[in-house]
Design an enzyme around this catalytic site. Structure first.
Site, PDB file in Angstrom:
ATOM      1  CE1 TYR A 208      -8.663   2.459  -3.680  1.00 50.44           C
ATOM      2  CE2 TYR A 208      -6.981   0.281  -4.591  1.00 50.44           C
ATOM      3  CZ  TYR A 208      -7.568   1.683  -3.780  1.00 50.44           C
ATOM      4  OH  TYR A 208      -7.105   1.180  -2.262  1.00 50.44           O
TER       5      TYR A 208
ATOM      6  CD  GLU B 298      14.537 -11.654   2.691  1.00 48.58           C
ATOM      7  OE1 GLU B 298      13.989 -11.312   3.816  1.00 48.58           O
ATOM      8  OE2 GLU B 298      16.010 -12.359   2.968  1.00 48.58           O
TER       9      GLU B 298
END
Length: 388
Positions: free
Chosen positions: A293, A367
């Site tokens: 990458y 969350e």
């Protein structure tokens, strides 16, 4: 309350359920059969047009205007990590786990899809949704680009949950964001012999030790202290008996660099040192590297607009990072093609013990960060279309 934040709050249960479903049934690489089916089911339910590809990647689009397109990217793959958490949504697939938060990225993207579809008529352009496989393995971004993910796109946005940043905060880096990577293999060949008579052989283990030592001299003595490079040997395999001179050693590692010039310099020097160190001690060595990458940076205009929107709308506390990451991210392939913005979404919550590092068996997220991620992704895409 801001409309985007209000709508995201109302979508919280949906995103939470999606994230937990994905967390319980993680899939890796491009083998995302259940994952892509789940994404498809929601896109169909929202009446969003999409196309699924052979690598289980999905490209969807909201809006009908093709002259002004903003893309949102979510990676979907998990890792080969055992889930050791004691939670109701613990992975049910032994040895696989969403240990990097891609389940959250996918849930946020589906939430943003629902929100943006609801206001589709207000969009001054189109929002393209890229659901990408294989970020953790071979760089699925390249395939998605080949499939046309960036055709007509003026800018692209991606987030990544970050367990070092508290929920309610967002981090972004001006300029260079992430390092480039070059995985490599070194094969050192010598000559086997009895351990009692090393003069009869050529010790590949000894040569390997010298190579490892010499490679670190590149970092400590050849790279300026203000620049960034890391050379890691992470795997060594050689020898067959404790009392024998080994004829061959195989080493594997990775070079991480910031900037094209340093990358090229390090690759050249590693190759040179490997070959000549082996010769110095009567052996030979082969250096083989992979073009991993690339490094990438945030677009300056996008960064400034993003920062102003976060501060103006108060979606989250904004943290401007002062150092790039030596980690890698295949979002770099998108960033090479179009202006891009990549940021970190805080998911840490010490009160609930959500403090464990990513890629580890106890990684989890607060969350509530799903709400912020959905609001920010949707609002930023909406504002970008207005601006452009």
């Amino acid at each position: 309350m801001d409309e985007f934040l209000k709508e995201s709050n109302e979508l919280f249960s949906l995103m939470q359920n999606i994230r937990r479903e994905l967390h319980m049934y993680p899939e890796i690489d491009n083998k995302l059969y259940k994952t892509s089916e789940l994404v498809e089911s929601y896109l169909r339910n929202f009446n969003i047009k999409y196309k699924k590809y052979s690598n289980n990647g999905i490209i969807a689009e909201i809006g009908s205007k093709k002259d002004n397109i903003v893309a949102l990217r979510a990676d979907m793959d998990a890792l080969e990590v055992f889930d050791l958490k004691d939670v109701p949504y613990k992975s049910k697939v032994e040895g696989y786990m969403h240990a990097c938060g891609h389940d959250a990225h996918t849930a946020i993207q589906i939430g943003a899809a629902a929100l943006l579809k609801k206001i589709e008529g207000e969009l001054d352009g189109s929002v393209r949704l890229i659901f990408q496989p294989a970020e953790e393995t071979y760089g699925g971004a390249k395939e998605m680009i080949e499939y046309g993910a960036l055709e007509g796109v003026k800018s692209i946005i991606a987030l990544h949950v970050d367990e070092t940043i508290d929920t309610g905060k967002i981090g972004a880096k001006r300029g260079v964001v992430s390092a480039a990577s070059n995985p490599f293999k070194i094969i050192v060949r010598g000559k086997g012999a009895h351990g009692a008579y090393p003069e009869d052989g050529v010790d590949s283990v000894y040569i390997s030790a010298k190579i490892i030592d010499n490679l670190q001299g590149i970092i400590s003595r050849e790279i300026a202290a203000v620049n960034n490079a890391v050379i890691t040997i992470g795997k060594i395999n050689g020898g067959t008996a404790l009392n024998a001179i080994s004829s061959e050693v195989i080493m594997e590692g990775i070079i991480r660099t910031l900037g094209k010039d340093i990358r090229e310099y390090c690759i050249d020097r590693v190759s040179n040192i490997v070959e000549n160190t082996a010769k110095m001690y009567r052996g030979e060595a082969v250096f083989d590297f992979i073009e991993g990458y690339p490094s990438f940076e945030n677009d300056e205009l996008l960064f400034n607009l993003f920062k102003s929107i976060i501060n103006e709308k108060n979606y989250a506390g904004f943290i401007e990072a002062d150092k790039p990451s030596m980690g890698v991210e295949d979002f770099a392939y998108y960033a090479q093609k179009v202006p891009s913005l990549y940021y970190k979404l805080g998911c840490r919550n010490e009160k609930f013990g959500i403090i464990n590092p990513s890629h580890g068996s106890y990684f989890d997220i607060d969350e509530k960060c799903l709400i912020i991620g959905c609001a920010v992704q949707s609002a930023f895409a909406y504002k970008l279309l207005k601006r452009e």
